[in-house]
Design a protein around this motif. Structure first.
Motif, PDB file in Angstrom:
ATOM      1  N   UNK A 106       0.859  -1.189   0.000  1.00 40.83           N
ATOM      2  CA  UNK A 106       0.000   0.000   0.000  1.00 40.83           C
ATOM      3  C   UNK A 106       0.895   1.239   0.000  1.00 40.83           C
ATOM      4  N   UNK A 107       0.732   2.098  -0.994  1.00 42.59           N
ATOM      5  CA  UNK A 107       1.572   3.285  -1.137  1.00 42.59           C
ATOM      6  C   UNK A 107       1.048   4.425  -0.254  1.00 42.59           C
ATOM      7  N   UNK A 108       1.809   5.522  -0.218  1.00 39.44           N
ATOM      8  CA  UNK A 108       1.398   6.678   0.571  1.00 39.44           C
ATOM      9  C   UNK A 108       0.071   7.252   0.081  1.00 39.44           C
ATOM     10  N   UNK A 109      -0.226   7.118  -1.213  1.00 42.48           N
ATOM     11  CA  UNK A 109      -1.479   7.629  -1.767  1.00 42.48           C
ATOM     12  C   UNK A 109      -2.619   6.631  -1.683  1.00 42.48           C
ATOM     13  N   UNK A 110      -2.348   5.448  -1.136  1.00 45.45           N
ATOM     14  CA  UNK A 110      -3.399   4.455  -0.978  1.00 45.45           C
ATOM     15  C   UNK A 110      -3.497   3.441  -2.103  1.00 45.45           C
ATOM     16  N   UNK A 111      -2.650   3.542  -3.113  1.00 48.39           N
ATOM     17  CA  UNK A 111      -2.665   2.556  -4.192  1.00 48.39           C
ATOM     18  C   UNK A 111      -2.241   1.191  -3.656  1.00 48.39           C
ATOM     19  N   UNK A 112      -2.840   0.158  -4.190  1.00 47.92           N
ATOM     20  CA  UNK A 112      -2.535  -1.208  -3.766  1.00 47.92           C
ATOM     21  C   UNK A 112      -1.885  -1.958  -4.928  1.00 47.92           C
ATOM     22  N   UNK A 113      -0.705  -2.496  -4.684  1.00 52.00           N
ATOM     23  CA  UNK A 113       0.082  -3.141  -5.734  1.00 52.00           C
ATOM     24  C   UNK A 113       0.482  -4.533  -5.265  1.00 52.00           C
ATOM     25  N   UNK A 114       0.207  -5.577  -6.071  1.00 49.41           N
ATOM     26  CA  UNK A 114       0.624  -6.926  -5.668  1.00 49.41           C
ATOM     27  C   UNK A 114       2.140  -7.079  -5.748  1.00 49.41           C
ATOM     28  N   UNK A 158      22.954 -15.777  15.909  1.00 46.04           N
ATOM     29  CA  UNK A 158      21.562 -15.466  16.213  1.00 46.04           C
ATOM     30  C   UNK A 158      20.968 -14.575  15.120  1.00 46.04           C
ATOM     31  N   UNK A 159      19.721 -14.872  14.751  1.00 43.21           N
ATOM     32  CA  UNK A 159      19.043 -14.063  13.743  1.00 43.21           C
ATOM     33  C   UNK A 159      18.651 -12.724  14.333  1.00 43.21           C
ATOM     34  N   UNK A 160      19.107 -11.652  13.714  1.00 43.07           N
ATOM     35  CA  UNK A 160      18.823 -10.309  14.228  1.00 43.07           C
ATOM     36  C   UNK A 160      17.983  -9.485  13.263  1.00 43.07           C
ATOM     37  N   UNK A 161      17.641 -10.035  12.146  1.00 46.01           N
ATOM     38  CA  UNK A 161      16.831  -9.318  11.170  1.00 46.01           C
ATOM     39  C   UNK A 161      16.727 -10.099   9.878  1.00 46.01           C
ATOM     40  N   UNK A 162      16.406  -9.396   8.851  1.00 45.15           N
ATOM     41  CA  UNK A 162      16.247 -10.050   7.551  1.00 45.15           C
ATOM     42  C   UNK A 162      16.571  -9.065   6.453  1.00 45.15           C
ATOM     43  N   UNK A 163      16.981  -9.593   5.336  1.00 43.59           N
ATOM     44  CA  UNK A 163      17.205  -8.783   4.141  1.00 43.59           C
ATOM     45  C   UNK A 163      16.594  -9.518   2.955  1.00 43.59           C
ATOM     46  N   UNK A 164      16.118  -8.778   2.012  1.00 49.63           N
ATOM     47  CA  UNK A 164      15.471  -9.449   0.883  1.00 49.63           C
ATOM     48  C   UNK A 164      15.053  -8.500  -0.216  1.00 49.63           C
ATOM     49  N   UNK A 165      14.170  -8.994  -1.056  1.00 52.48           N
ATOM     50  CA  UNK A 165      13.744  -8.276  -2.258  1.00 52.48           C
ATOM     51  C   UNK A 165      12.223  -8.312  -2.333  1.00 52.48           C
ATOM     52  N   UNK A 166      11.625  -7.183  -2.748  1.00 55.31           N
ATOM     53  CA  UNK A 166      10.186  -7.117  -3.023  1.00 55.31           C
ATOM     54  C   UNK A 166      10.021  -6.841  -4.522  1.00 55.31           C
ATOM     55  N   UNK A 167       9.286  -7.704  -5.200  1.00 59.72           N
ATOM     56  CA  UNK A 167       9.144  -7.596  -6.663  1.00 59.72           C
ATOM     57  C   UNK A 167       7.696  -7.335  -7.047  1.00 59.72           C
ATOM     58  N   UNK A 168       7.486  -6.324  -7.866  1.00 59.55           N
ATOM     59  CA  UNK A 168       6.158  -5.991  -8.372  1.00 59.55           C
ATOM     60  C   UNK A 168       5.689  -7.107  -9.318  1.00 59.55           C
ATOM     61  N   UNK A 169       4.550  -7.727  -8.988  1.00 62.86           N
ATOM     62  CA  UNK A 169       4.036  -8.832  -9.813  1.00 62.86           C
ATOM     63  C   UNK A 169       2.713  -8.447 -10.465  1.00 62.86           C
ATOM     64  N   UNK A 170       2.501  -7.132 -10.652  1.00 62.28           N
ATOM     65  CA  UNK A 170       1.251  -6.676 -11.269  1.00 62.28           C
ATOM     66  C   UNK A 170       1.068  -7.266 -12.653  1.00 62.28           C
ATOM     67  N   UNK A 171       2.125  -7.221 -13.484  1.00 64.59           N
ATOM     68  CA  UNK A 171       2.022  -7.733 -14.846  1.00 64.59           C
ATOM     69  C   UNK A 171       1.784  -9.234 -14.839  1.00 64.59           C
ATOM     70  N   UNK A 172       2.480  -9.932 -13.946  1.00 63.90           N
ATOM     71  CA  UNK A 172       2.265 -11.372 -13.864  1.00 63.90           C
ATOM     72  C   UNK A 172       0.831 -11.689 -13.463  1.00 63.90           C
ATOM     73  N   UNK A 173       0.293 -10.925 -12.517  1.00 62.57           N
ATOM     74  CA  UNK A 173      -1.088 -11.141 -12.103  1.00 62.57           C
ATOM     75  C   UNK A 173      -2.051 -10.852 -13.243  1.00 62.57           C
ATOM     76  N   UNK A 174      -1.744  -9.794 -14.026  1.00 62.75           N
ATOM     77  CA  UNK A 174      -2.603  -9.501 -15.179  1.00 62.75           C
ATOM     78  C   UNK A 174      -2.571 -10.641 -16.184  1.00 62.75           C
ATOM     79  N   UNK A 175      -1.379 -11.173 -16.425  1.00 62.82           N
ATOM     80  CA  UNK A 175      -1.276 -12.297 -17.369  1.00 62.82           C
ATOM     81  C   UNK A 175      -2.021 -13.512 -16.844  1.00 62.82           C
ATOM     82  N   UNK A 176      -1.919 -13.753 -15.542  1.00 62.35           N
ATOM     83  CA  UNK A 176      -2.616 -14.899 -14.959  1.00 62.35           C
ATOM     84  C   UNK A 176      -4.128 -14.735 -15.097  1.00 62.35           C
ATOM     85  N   UNK A 177      -4.611 -13.495 -14.827  1.00 61.02           N
ATOM     86  CA  UNK A 177      -6.055 -13.262 -14.970  1.00 61.02           C
ATOM     87  C   UNK A 177      -6.487 -13.392 -16.423  1.00 61.02           C
ATOM     88  N   UNK A 178      -5.653 -12.864 -17.338  1.00 62.54           N
ATOM     89  CA  UNK A 178      -5.985 -12.974 -18.763  1.00 62.54           C
ATOM     90  C   UNK A 178      -6.016 -14.429 -19.205  1.00 62.54           C
TER      91      UNK A 178
END
Length: 625
Positions: A186-194, A208-228
């Motif tokens: 959810x963005x600052x303007x309220x947009x919702x993006x998968x 000891x685990x003290x946190x995490x690091x990783x990647x966030x990937x926009x899957x909007x196009x993939x979701x559109x293709x799946x719906x199509x």
């Protein structure tokens, strides 16, 4: 300089004695010019205040090399002053400076590398608080760096239980391995993006685990293709079932003997399908093309749909109507209605109105299936009408005046001040007719010139000619008066045109819709008028039986070729038309013509000579698929 240690030689390349004898000035000759003022100010301040100082600066060696040094100076007070002299230590830190510079460059490079990534890269603490991130997070969310520094990962994914950050850390902590999941950012303007978010553990020196690091990937196009893809699968499944339904309808039409049976069969099959709420057939009821509904389902027809039905009659094109649904609109009013012209050639017998059971409109493939259905049903109605007329012992005969119309042969007789008499007519496909006419009062050359610019008539072929009269073969296509009547199922008995006046006599089956036939004719040729209507008795039963046997025995193609050969004078002696000329008129090869004629001769002679029709000689009814 009062004293310089021996290490000066290795550090600066200068002999300590040269500095002690003031042959070499430390600040002027050794300190880098850009740092001289800094060093002088520090020494001066130390002397004035009596405080020690620490400096990092550059020097130039005797060989001209640049080195970094670290200096610590301590003022030594005198009898009456805070610093009579300064004692200190100078160390070579060039190697450390190189490492620091390399580290800074590596940090800058890494940062730039992360910032150009299309994915969000993050590092969070054990509580999900944001520790590190790349510029992509700022670009996507609309938050600036200070705001993000006060946020947790869960603030960007608020719909995931305790929060995505906590969830990811808990998963990593519990499993000790990376995790991947799909969440909504959810963005600052309220947009919702998968987004697809992945994380791996960050551990301290103790493991000891003290946190995490990783990647966030926009899957909007993939979701559109799946719906199509899902929609395509649904549409394909639906289309397969609809095609199966239409195939069932077409198969059922083979056994239908009346137009009413045909229309009832279609409506019943569509009504029984789960894809449609109902179906009915609209009939033509006025010259203006306004459709009047027939059938029990017609009560649901709105005014907007009725006007579109009229357009379907005029344009002969499958269309989809979706009535505008207001707040008080009845349930289901947003569902599409498909209008399918039931046509043969340019003649529309009716419009099939199919009310959908779903809110989505038919796709291109489904529309094409409806087009095929409309053509097949139109063909079946035409064939049924022709069969009833051929096999009936009575018929309805109409005399229609063509005077003052734009009918091609009427216009031709007026322009050339001649007369034309129709001797025979043969349908050769769904779009053309062969017409055989006797012409008096003009020459074949004049007729050729007169019809040269008419797209509905090809160049006439002269079959025979004499000073008083010529016998010509015309090929007429869409738009001609004869073709419109034949398409409707009427048979043309005669037509005579002279100097702009004309009259045609046609026959319909006894139960044929005279008003609809006249309406169709008037739409094509404004000004046409019904002069007379009567019921005529056809030949006696033996003749009817023979005609029925011939009709059932010959295929439509064989019948057309046999009629063309007869009217073109192929059987006259001497022949007025050769086999090659006849084949050219029909658009077939000469060998094909002979094959069809031989087959037709065999069937007709078999009927006449044996007073019956051997079952092996009866051809199946031809229905285009």
């Amino acid at each position: 300089m009062l004293f310089v240690s021996d290490g000066c030689l290795g550090l600066t390349g200068y002999d300590p004695i040269s500095l002690e004898a003031n042959e070499v000035n430390y600040e002027a000759d050794i300190v880098h010019p850009d740092d001289t003022e800094t060093v002088a100010d520090a020494v001066e301040e130390s002397v004035r205040t009596g405080d020690s100082f620490t400096l990092e600066y550059r020097i130039r060696t005797n060989e001209g090399k640049i080195r970094w040094v670290w200096e610590r100076g301590y003022p030594v007070p005198g009898d009456d002053e805070p610093a009579a002299r300064i004692e200190g230590l100078v160390l070579d830190i060039t190697a450390r400076k190189r490492l620091e510079r390399a580290l800074r460059e590596e940090i800058v490079f890494t940062r730039r590398l992360l910032d150009v990534q299309r994915d969000i890269v993050y590092t969070i603490g054990h509580n999900g608080r944001m520790l590190r991130w790349n510029d992509r997070l700022v670009d996507v969310t609309g938050y600036d760096d200070p705001e993000i520094a006060e946020m947790s990962l869960q603030d960007f994914f608020p719909g995931a239980g305790d929060g995505a950050g906590t969830t990811v850390v808990h998963e990593i902590t519990g499993r000790g391995a990376g995790v991947t999941t799909e969440l909504t950012l959810v963005t600052a303007s309220g947009d919702r993006i998968p987004y697809e978010i992945s994380g791996d553990p960050v551990v301290d020196a103790a493991g000891e685990t003290i946190g995490a690091t990783g990647v966030c990937r926009d899957i909007s196009e993939r979701k559109r293709r799946e719906r199509a893809l899902e929609r395509q699968r649904d549409e394909l499944s639906r289309l397969n079932r609809i095609n199966a339904l239409i195939d069932e309808i077409i198969e059922a039409l083979v056994t239908a003997s009346t137009r009413e049976t045909i229309e009832t069969t279609i409506c019943d099959r569509f009504t029984q399908s789960r894809f449609y709420r109902g179906a009915w057939v609209a009939e033509r009821r006025s010259e203006a093309g306004v459709a009047a509904a027939s059938g029990t389902e017609s009560e649901r027809c709105e005014e907007g749909v009725r006007s579109e039905i009229g357009r379907a009659f005029r344009e002969n094109v499958v269309s989809v109507v979706r009535p505008a649904a207001g707040e008080t609109a009845p349930a289901g009013s947003d569902r599409p209605t498909v209008l399918v012209p039931l046509s043969y050639g340019d003649t529309v017998y009716g419009v099939l109105v199919v009310e959908g059971a779903r809110s989505d409109s038919p796709g291109e493939a489904e529309r094409h299936a409806f087009e095929v259905l409309g053509e097949v049903v139109g063909f079946a109605i035409n064939a049924t009408t022709n069969r009833k007329l051929l096999l009936s012992d009575v018929a309805t005969e109409l005399t229609i005046s063509l005077t003052g119309t734009n009918a091609v042969f009427v216009s031709l007789s007026e322009r050339l001040e001649c007369s034309l008499t129709l001797e025979g007519i043969v349908p050769i496909d769904g779009q053309r007719l062969l017409c055989y006419l006797s012409v008096e009062g003009t020459t074949p050359e004049a007729i050729r010139e007169a019809v040269a610019t008419d797209p509905t008539v090809s160049e006439p072929r002269v079959i025979s000619r004499c000073p008083e009269q010529s016998f010509l073969e015309f090929t007429v296509s869409a738009g001609s008066e004869a073709l419109r009547l034949v398409e409707y199922g009427a048979t043309v008995q005669s037509m005579y045109c002279e100097q702009g006046a004309g009259e045609v006599v046609v026959r319909l089956p006894p139960d044929g819709d005279v008003r609809e036939a006249v309406t169709i004719f008037r739409e094509a040729f404004p000004g046409a008028a019904l002069v007379a209507r009567r019921t005529v008795t056809l030949p006696a039963q033996p003749v009817v039986d023979t005609r029925r046997a011939v009709t059932e025995s010959l295929t439509e193609r064989q019948r057309s070729i046999l009629q063309a050969a007869y009217f073109a004078g192929y059987y006259d002696s001497p022949r007025k038309t050769t086999a090659q000329e006849l084949a050219d008129s029909l658009g077939i090869a000469s060998s094909t013509l002979h094959q069809h004629l031989q087959a037709a001769h065999s069937k007709v002679l078999g009927i006449v000579l044996t007073e019956g029709t051997p079952s092996s000689q009866i051809a199946d009814t031809e229905i285009p698929r």
